[in-house]
Design a protein around this motif. Structure first.
Motif, mmCIF file in Angstrom:
data_model
loop_
_atom_site.group_PDB
_atom_site.id
_atom_site.type_symbol
_atom_site.label_atom_id
_atom_site.label_comp_id
_atom_site.label_asym_id
_atom_site.label_seq_id
_atom_site.Cartn_x
_atom_site.Cartn_y
_atom_site.Cartn_z
ATOM 1 N N SER A 171 0.840 -1.197 0.000
ATOM 2 C CA SER A 171 0.000 0.000 0.000
ATOM 3 C C SER A 171 0.876 1.248 0.000
ATOM 4 N N LEU A 172 0.222 2.373 -0.221
ATOM 5 C CA LEU A 172 0.922 3.656 -0.350
ATOM 6 C C LEU A 172 1.245 4.204 1.032
ATOM 7 N N GLY A 173 2.455 4.748 1.181
ATOM 8 C CA GLY A 173 2.803 5.305 2.478
ATOM 9 C C GLY A 173 4.142 6.015 2.472
ATOM 10 N N VAL A 174 4.561 6.425 3.662
ATOM 11 C CA VAL A 174 5.860 7.052 3.867
ATOM 12 C C VAL A 174 6.571 6.322 4.997
ATOM 13 N N ARG A 175 7.894 6.277 4.913
ATOM 14 C CA ARG A 175 8.709 5.655 5.936
ATOM 15 C C ARG A 175 9.879 6.560 6.293
ATOM 16 N N PHE A 176 10.099 6.766 7.585
ATOM 17 C CA PHE A 176 11.225 7.547 8.090
ATOM 18 C C PHE A 176 12.156 6.612 8.858
ATOM 19 N N SER A 177 13.458 6.802 8.675
ATOM 20 C CA SER A 177 14.428 5.947 9.355
ATOM 21 C C SER A 177 15.636 6.775 9.746
ATOM 22 N N THR A 178 16.174 6.520 10.926
ATOM 23 C CA THR A 178 17.352 7.246 11.371
ATOM 24 C C THR A 178 18.129 6.422 12.382
ATOM 25 N N PHE A 179 19.416 6.688 12.478
ATOM 26 C CA PHE A 179 20.232 6.134 13.543
ATOM 27 C C PHE A 179 20.303 7.146 14.682
ATOM 28 N N VAL A 180 20.083 6.653 15.891
ATOM 29 C CA VAL A 180 20.224 7.455 17.097
ATOM 30 C C VAL A 180 21.471 6.956 17.821
ATOM 31 N N GLY A 181 22.495 7.762 17.878
ATOM 32 C CA GLY A 181 23.760 7.278 18.402
ATOM 33 C C GLY A 181 24.422 6.362 17.392
ATOM 34 N N ASP A 182 25.214 5.424 17.876
ATOM 35 C CA ASP A 182 25.974 4.554 16.991
ATOM 36 C C ASP A 182 25.356 3.179 16.786
ATOM 37 N N ARG A 183 24.351 2.805 17.595
ATOM 38 C CA ARG A 183 23.874 1.428 17.566
ATOM 39 C C ARG A 183 22.358 1.287 17.469
ATOM 40 N N THR A 184 21.627 2.367 17.462
ATOM 41 C CA THR A 184 20.175 2.276 17.537
ATOM 42 C C THR A 184 19.526 2.864 16.289
ATOM 43 N N ARG A 185 18.753 2.037 15.587
ATOM 44 C CA ARG A 185 18.007 2.498 14.431
ATOM 45 C C ARG A 185 16.533 2.628 14.801
ATOM 46 N N VAL A 186 15.923 3.736 14.417
ATOM 47 C CA VAL A 186 14.509 3.992 14.677
ATOM 48 C C VAL A 186 13.787 4.143 13.350
ATOM 49 N N ARG A 187 12.667 3.414 13.193
ATOM 50 C CA ARG A 187 11.875 3.505 11.966
ATOM 51 C C ARG A 187 10.423 3.806 12.311
ATOM 52 N N LEU A 188 9.792 4.608 11.456
ATOM 53 C CA LEU A 188 8.370 4.921 11.583
ATOM 54 C C LEU A 188 7.767 4.916 10.189
ATOM 55 N N ALA A 189 6.627 4.235 10.030
ATOM 56 C CA ALA A 189 5.941 4.194 8.738
ATOM 57 C C ALA A 189 4.467 4.514 8.933
ATOM 58 N N ILE A 190 3.906 5.274 8.000
ATOM 59 C CA ILE A 190 2.470 5.571 7.976
ATOM 60 C C ILE A 190 1.966 5.147 6.605
ATOM 61 N N LEU A 191 1.028 4.178 6.597
ATOM 62 C CA LEU A 191 0.603 3.554 5.346
ATOM 63 C C LEU A 191 -0.911 3.504 5.246
ATOM 64 N N ASP A 192 -1.397 3.444 4.001
ATOM 65 C CA ASP A 192 -2.807 3.170 3.777
ATOM 66 C C ASP A 192 -3.146 1.850 4.470
ATOM 67 N N ALA A 193 -4.195 1.845 5.290
ATOM 68 C CA ALA A 193 -4.510 0.669 6.102
ATOM 69 C C ALA A 193 -5.021 -0.506 5.289
ATOM 70 N N VAL A 194 -5.560 -0.253 4.104
ATOM 71 C CA VAL A 194 -6.112 -1.332 3.272
ATOM 72 C C VAL A 194 -5.260 -1.476 2.021
ATOM 73 N N SER A 195 -4.553 -2.590 1.936
ATOM 74 C CA SER A 195 -3.706 -2.863 0.777
ATOM 75 C C SER A 195 -4.557 -3.377 -0.383
ATOM 76 N N GLY A 196 -4.461 -2.731 -1.541
ATOM 77 C CA GLY A 196 -5.183 -3.177 -2.723
ATOM 78 C C GLY A 196 -6.688 -3.178 -2.531
ATOM 79 N N ASN A 197 -7.344 -4.145 -3.161
ATOM 80 C CA ASN A 197 -8.794 -4.292 -3.106
ATOM 81 C C ASN A 197 -9.118 -5.649 -2.489
ATOM 82 N N PRO A 198 -9.692 -5.690 -1.277
ATOM 83 C CA PRO A 198 -9.979 -6.976 -0.625
ATOM 84 C C PRO A 198 -10.894 -7.881 -1.446
ATOM 85 N N ASN A 199 -11.674 -7.304 -2.363
ATOM 86 C CA ASN A 199 -12.575 -8.096 -3.194
ATOM 87 C C ASN A 199 -11.926 -8.589 -4.487
ATOM 88 N N ASP A 200 -10.689 -8.164 -4.735
ATOM 89 C CA ASP A 200 -9.961 -8.589 -5.920
ATOM 90 C C ASP A 200 -8.484 -8.698 -5.546
#
Length: 412
Positions: A171-200
């Motif tokens: 589905s359509l969305g955006v994703r943000f990713s970053t390293f915090v310090g030297d060892r920690t990766r943080v990711r956040l994604a906001i996406l359309d809740a319904v992928s494609g067409n459930p009836n097809d």
């Protein structure tokens, strides 16, 4: 069917040779992978028998920073996906889906996104059609296995009207990713809740609406290896069945890691008992991977484990537990790997009250062995045994045998 596959593969190979013929085209990364998975259910389940499953992945990444000599990474990624449509589940009767390339027969654009990285790739922004499971809820040793629950947790995969934004429909969305310090990766994604067409299920339709809402996913990955370095990418491409995609390799670390993640749908969902719609379709998960070196040749044994929970008033599975181990190069002279793993999906309290069976968990055990005979050719025999398929008392435990046959071409 086989003529279509052969013609497609020859065409893909010709295009790849053309791309490779001009060494100035380093701005283009290209890969095509064809995975054949003949599958035999030897006993138990719904019925014994044979099914043929296949999957074609054609990916390309354009590096605009190479074309225009930009200082920061700017890319366009396109991913075409084709499936023949065989279903091992129709034989085995399992709920967790034994094959991670099982899908209805269709050709589709699975992913199409732009990504811009900043500050030496420490901050990344992506927008477009996006496979959530390419980066979220990934434990690298688990990617060896063929059962779907080792790619993404069973309680996560079941969520949503048409599943979250994962194979085979994104589905359509955006994703943000970053390293915090030297060892920690943080990711956040906001996406359309319904992928494609459930009836097809062959459709990759994009339809944004307030009623359907959004899926919000977050994850924190902490790399705990004493020698971890963000600049050290360990890319072992010998056994990745569904994540052999250009554009992903820079995010692969063969290092110790702890994952903590969660997901939330903003829309209302019908409750399991059919009463008033429920808010708060959500879940959290915890995962860990640990690598133990065996010798100076980079051989290792890797362990992984994962536990996740979901809102049992909305979802069938209230929780899921999985784990296993992978050993590299068990046979000297080959870049081979073997692994043993299990995954249990546990019915939530609400579903258990509705079903007539006294069984409350489906557990799959998988043994697999990956043998790359060449850089472009891989064989992977696989055995799976499912206890309490779909927690239906009338089904005997299925035992299945499969052989993944994988061809790949690339200009990487």
């Amino acid at each position: 069917m086989y003529q279509r596959i052969l013609i497609s593969f020859i065409a893909i190979y010709s295009l790849n040779l053309k791309a490779q013929s001009d060494s100035t085209k380093s701005w283009l990364e290209f890969e095509a992978v064809y995975s054949a998975l003949p599958w035999y259910n030897a006993s138990g389940g719904i019925e014994t028998g044979f099914v043929y499953i296949d999957n074609a992945d054609v990916t390309a990444k354009i590096n605009f920073d190479q074309i225009f000599n930009l200082k920061e990474n700017l890319t366009l990624f396109v991913y075409g996906l084709g499936n023949h449509g065989g279903r091992a589940t129709d034989l085995m009767g399992d709920f967790q889906v034994a094959s991670n390339i099982e899908a209805v027969e269709a050709w589709r654009i699975f992913e199409l996104w732009f990504q811009h990285n900043f500050i030496n790739d420490r901050i990344s922004v992506l927008a477009g059609l996006y496979d959530l499971n390419s980066e979220f809820d990934v434990l690298r040793p688990g990617t060896l296995f063929i059962n779907s629950s080792f790619g993404i947790g069973a309680e996560y995969a079941q969520s949503g009207v048409n599943g979250p934004s994962i194979f085979p429909i994104s589905s359509l969305g955006v994703r943000f990713s970053t390293f915090v310090g030297d060892r920690t990766r943080v990711r956040l994604a906001i996406l359309d809740a319904v992928s494609g067409n459930p009836n097809d299920l062959t459709s990759n339709e994009i339809h944004l609406s307030k009623k359907e809402g959004a899926l919000i996913a977050g994850e924190v990955s902490v790399y705990t290896s004493s020698d971890f370095s963000e600049d050290e990418r360990n890319v072992d491409r010998s056994y990745v069945t569904r994540r052999r995609k250009v554009g992903r390799q820079h995010d692969v670390y063969k290092k110790d890691k702890i994952n903590i993640g969660g997901w939330y749908y903003t829309s209302d969902f019908q409750s399991m008992d059919g009463s008033e719609p429920e808010k708060g379709n959500s879940g959290i998960y915890f995962g860990i991977q640990k690598y133990i070196p065996l010798d100076a040749e980079d051989d290792y044994i890797a362990f992984f484990g994962r536990y996740g929970i979901a809102n049992h008033q909305i979802n069938r599975y209230g929780s899921a537990l999985s784990g296993g181990f992978v050993m590299s190069n068990p046979i000297s002279g080959f870049d081979d790997n073997f692994g043993l793993a299990f995954s249990s999906g546990l019915n939530g309290e609400s579903f258990q009250e509705l079903q007539e069976s006294s069984e409350n968990a489906e557990t799959v055990f998988e043994f697999t062995y990956s043998l790359p005979l060449a850089s472009w050719f891989l064989l992977q025999p696989d055995v799976q045994y499912v206890v309490n398929p779909s927690t239906k008392e009338e089904l005997d435990n299925p035992l299945s045998f499969a052989l993944l046959i994988q061809f790949s071409i690339q200009n990487l």
